[in-house]
Scaffold this motif. Structure first.
Motif, mmCIF file in Angstrom:
data_model
loop_
_atom_site.group_PDB
_atom_site.id
_atom_site.type_symbol
_atom_site.label_atom_id
_atom_site.label_comp_id
_atom_site.label_asym_id
_atom_site.label_seq_id
_atom_site.Cartn_x
_atom_site.Cartn_y
_atom_site.Cartn_z
ATOM 1 N N LYS A 1 0.933 -1.266 0.125
ATOM 2 C CA LYS A 1 -0.151 -0.230 0.016
ATOM 3 C C LYS A 1 0.881 1.391 0.136
ATOM 4 C CE LYS A 1 -3.637 2.095 2.516
ATOM 5 N NZ LYS A 1 -3.619 3.000 3.691
ATOM 6 N N ASP A 2 1.931 1.453 0.934
ATOM 7 C CA ASP A 2 2.809 2.401 1.128
ATOM 8 C C ASP A 2 3.420 2.789 -0.293
ATOM 9 O OD1 ASP A 2 1.915 2.801 3.781
ATOM 10 O OD2 ASP A 2 3.646 1.886 4.582
ATOM 11 N N LEU A 3 4.003 1.727 -1.193
ATOM 12 C CA LEU A 3 4.928 2.032 -1.967
ATOM 13 C C LEU A 3 3.933 1.908 -3.557
ATOM 14 C CD1 LEU A 3 7.770 -0.314 -1.108
ATOM 15 C CD2 LEU A 3 7.664 2.360 -0.991
ATOM 16 N N LYS A 4 2.655 1.550 -3.336
ATOM 17 C CA LYS A 4 1.990 1.474 -4.455
ATOM 18 C C LYS A 4 2.163 0.558 -5.566
ATOM 19 C CE LYS A 4 0.105 6.231 -3.905
ATOM 20 N NZ LYS A 4 0.844 7.010 -2.907
ATOM 21 N N ILE A 5 2.518 -0.498 -5.225
ATOM 22 C CA ILE A 5 2.994 -1.629 -5.895
ATOM 23 C C ILE A 5 1.892 -2.420 -6.614
ATOM 24 C CG2 ILE A 5 4.024 -3.952 -5.796
ATOM 25 C CD1 ILE A 5 5.731 -2.970 -3.384
ATOM 26 N N LYS A 6 2.131 -2.373 -7.931
ATOM 27 C CA LYS A 6 0.979 -2.897 -8.890
ATOM 28 C C LYS A 6 1.255 -4.247 -9.625
ATOM 29 C CE LYS A 6 -1.766 0.599 -7.889
ATOM 30 N NZ LYS A 6 -2.702 0.196 -6.898
ATOM 31 N N ALA A 7 2.721 -4.422 -9.575
ATOM 32 C CA ALA A 7 3.066 -5.803 -10.266
ATOM 33 C C ALA A 7 4.283 -6.283 -9.550
ATOM 34 C CB ALA A 7 3.655 -5.360 -11.536
ATOM 35 N N HIS A 8 4.674 -7.535 -9.698
ATOM 36 C CA HIS A 8 5.332 -8.382 -8.886
ATOM 37 C C HIS A 8 6.406 -9.085 -10.178
ATOM 38 C CE1 HIS A 8 4.009 -9.288 -4.838
ATOM 39 N NE2 HIS A 8 4.251 -8.027 -5.035
ATOM 40 N N VAL A 9 7.743 -9.271 -10.062
ATOM 41 C CA VAL A 9 8.522 -10.265 -10.611
ATOM 42 C C VAL A 9 9.106 -11.180 -9.510
ATOM 43 C CG1 VAL A 9 10.471 -10.619 -11.982
ATOM 44 C CG2 VAL A 9 8.889 -8.516 -12.391
ATOM 45 N N ASN A 10 8.693 -12.302 -9.516
ATOM 46 C CA ASN A 10 9.021 -13.152 -8.436
ATOM 47 C C ASN A 10 9.931 -14.190 -9.067
ATOM 48 O OD1 ASN A 10 9.149 -15.286 -6.748
ATOM 49 N ND2 ASN A 10 6.830 -15.509 -6.372
ATOM 50 N N ILE A 11 11.139 -14.142 -8.719
ATOM 51 C CA ILE A 11 12.071 -15.088 -9.108
ATOM 52 C C ILE A 11 12.561 -16.133 -7.865
ATOM 53 C CG2 ILE A 11 14.668 -15.230 -10.244
ATOM 54 C CD1 ILE A 11 12.659 -13.121 -11.772
ATOM 55 N N SER A 12 11.499 -16.928 -7.568
ATOM 56 C CA SER A 12 11.742 -17.748 -6.523
ATOM 57 C C SER A 12 10.763 -19.024 -6.718
ATOM 58 C CB SER A 12 11.324 -17.293 -4.899
ATOM 59 O OG SER A 12 10.144 -17.030 -4.871
ATOM 60 N N MET A 13 10.843 -19.890 -5.749
ATOM 61 C CA MET A 13 9.936 -21.074 -5.906
ATOM 62 C C MET A 13 8.687 -20.864 -5.034
ATOM 63 S SD MET A 13 11.457 -23.299 -7.894
ATOM 64 C CE MET A 13 10.768 -24.632 -7.703
ATOM 65 N N GLU A 14 8.746 -19.817 -4.234
ATOM 66 C CA GLU A 14 7.446 -19.476 -3.391
ATOM 67 C C GLU A 14 6.623 -18.740 -4.127
ATOM 68 O OE1 GLU A 14 11.179 -20.379 -1.067
ATOM 69 O OE2 GLU A 14 10.792 -18.793 -2.487
ATOM 70 N N THR A 15 5.433 -18.776 -3.545
ATOM 71 C CA THR A 15 4.439 -17.876 -4.005
ATOM 72 C C THR A 15 3.821 -16.816 -2.877
ATOM 73 O OG1 THR A 15 2.580 -19.532 -3.489
ATOM 74 C CG2 THR A 15 3.479 -19.662 -5.640
ATOM 75 N N THR A 16 3.117 -15.853 -3.478
ATOM 76 C CA THR A 16 2.761 -14.713 -2.513
ATOM 77 C C THR A 16 1.292 -14.621 -2.653
ATOM 78 O OG1 THR A 16 3.046 -13.039 -4.177
ATOM 79 C CG2 THR A 16 4.952 -13.534 -2.861
ATOM 80 N N PRO A 17 0.583 -13.851 -1.809
ATOM 81 C CA PRO A 17 -0.977 -13.859 -1.973
ATOM 82 C C PRO A 17 -1.087 -12.747 -3.115
ATOM 83 C CG PRO A 17 0.024 -12.846 0.190
ATOM 84 C CD PRO A 17 1.055 -13.590 -0.487
ATOM 85 N N PHE B 1 15.092 -16.629 -19.258
ATOM 86 C CA PHE B 1 13.856 -15.463 -19.002
ATOM 87 C C PHE B 1 14.183 -14.122 -18.954
ATOM 88 C CE2 PHE B 1 13.723 -19.666 -16.919
ATOM 89 C CZ PHE B 1 12.486 -20.052 -17.300
ATOM 90 N N PHE B 2 15.509 -13.846 -19.235
ATOM 91 C CA PHE B 2 15.919 -12.325 -19.212
ATOM 92 C C PHE B 2 15.232 -11.579 -20.144
ATOM 93 C CE2 PHE B 2 20.693 -12.947 -17.576
ATOM 94 C CZ PHE B 2 20.166 -12.969 -16.230
ATOM 95 N N ARG B 3 14.871 -11.676 -21.387
ATOM 96 C CA ARG B 3 14.188 -11.002 -22.385
ATOM 97 C C ARG B 3 12.773 -10.970 -21.977
ATOM 98 N NH1 ARG B 3 16.254 -9.574 -26.815
ATOM 99 N NH2 ARG B 3 17.711 -11.325 -26.723
ATOM 100 N N HIS B 4 12.115 -12.064 -21.235
ATOM 101 C CA HIS B 4 10.716 -11.879 -20.792
ATOM 102 C C HIS B 4 10.691 -10.940 -19.568
ATOM 103 C CE1 HIS B 4 6.549 -13.243 -20.630
ATOM 104 N NE2 HIS B 4 6.814 -13.538 -19.437
ATOM 105 N N ILE B 5 11.638 -11.067 -18.557
ATOM 106 C CA ILE B 5 11.637 -10.035 -17.834
ATOM 107 C C ILE B 5 11.536 -8.791 -18.057
ATOM 108 C CG2 ILE B 5 13.043 -9.442 -15.606
ATOM 109 C CD1 ILE B 5 13.677 -12.473 -15.167
#
Length: 177
Positions: free
Chosen positions: A47-63, A88-92
């Motif tokens: 909320k504070d940073l107004k994050i609207k997108a994630h690039v997750n480079i891990s095995m774990e998931t987030t809500p 994956f660099f180009r896709h990222i």
């Protein structure tokens, strides 16, 4: 720009300092942040940073953004010397550029926010700004002092540099890398 960091408090109790949660580091002012899994799961930080997108480079998931491929790029790779992030660099880079054009705030993260996510951010900076690995490394290091991609990822970043610039420019045998 970050009014939520302001405080009138000058003296902090030890338990307050223990409870303090550091925010992700800013890579591009107000646009791209680099962090870890716990920061990616923190509702207040989103909320504070107004994050609207994630690039997750891990095995774990987030809500956040689960099932929303427009706002979440999840690349499931292990944190190991043999993990292959280069394909994956180009896709990222394209995902992040699209979100920058949409004025979205992006959080790039991995489990600890030290190796895989740092490599992804450097690959993006190399692509987006036409920078060398050396310049991208220096920029990310200035923002996040404890970042350090593993040797396998450093080699892949060097290959990415060759793809972007047509030749190897950075000497990864330098002890800095």
């Amino acid at each position: 720009m970050y009014h939520f960091f302001r405080t009138q408090k000058i003296i902090w109790m030890p338990q307050e300092l223990d409870a303090f949660q550091p925010y992700p580091v800013e890579i591009m002012p107000g646009r791209i942040f680099l962090g870890n899994l716990s920061q990616a799961c923190n509702r207040k930080m989103h909320k504070d940073l107004k994050i609207k997108a994630h690039v997750n480079i891990s095995m774990e998931t987030t809500p956040y953004f689960k099932g929303n491929e427009d706002k979440l790029l999840h690349i499931k790779i292990e944190d190991s010397l043999h993990a292959s992030l280069l394909p994956f660099f180009r896709h990222i880079c394209h995902f992040m550029e699209l979100h920058l054009q949409l004025s979205s705030v992006i959080l790039v993260f991995s489990t600890q926010g030290i190796s895989r996510s740092s490599a992804a951010v450097m690959a993006f900076l190399m692509h987006h700004n036409g920078e060398t690995l050396k310049r991208s490394w220096a920029h990310v290091k200035k923002c996040k002092n404890n970042m350090h991609p593993n040797r396998g990822l450093v080699s892949q970043l060097l290959e990415w540099e060759k793809i972007i610039h047509g030749d190897y420019i950075t000497d990864i045998m330098d002890p800095v890398y």
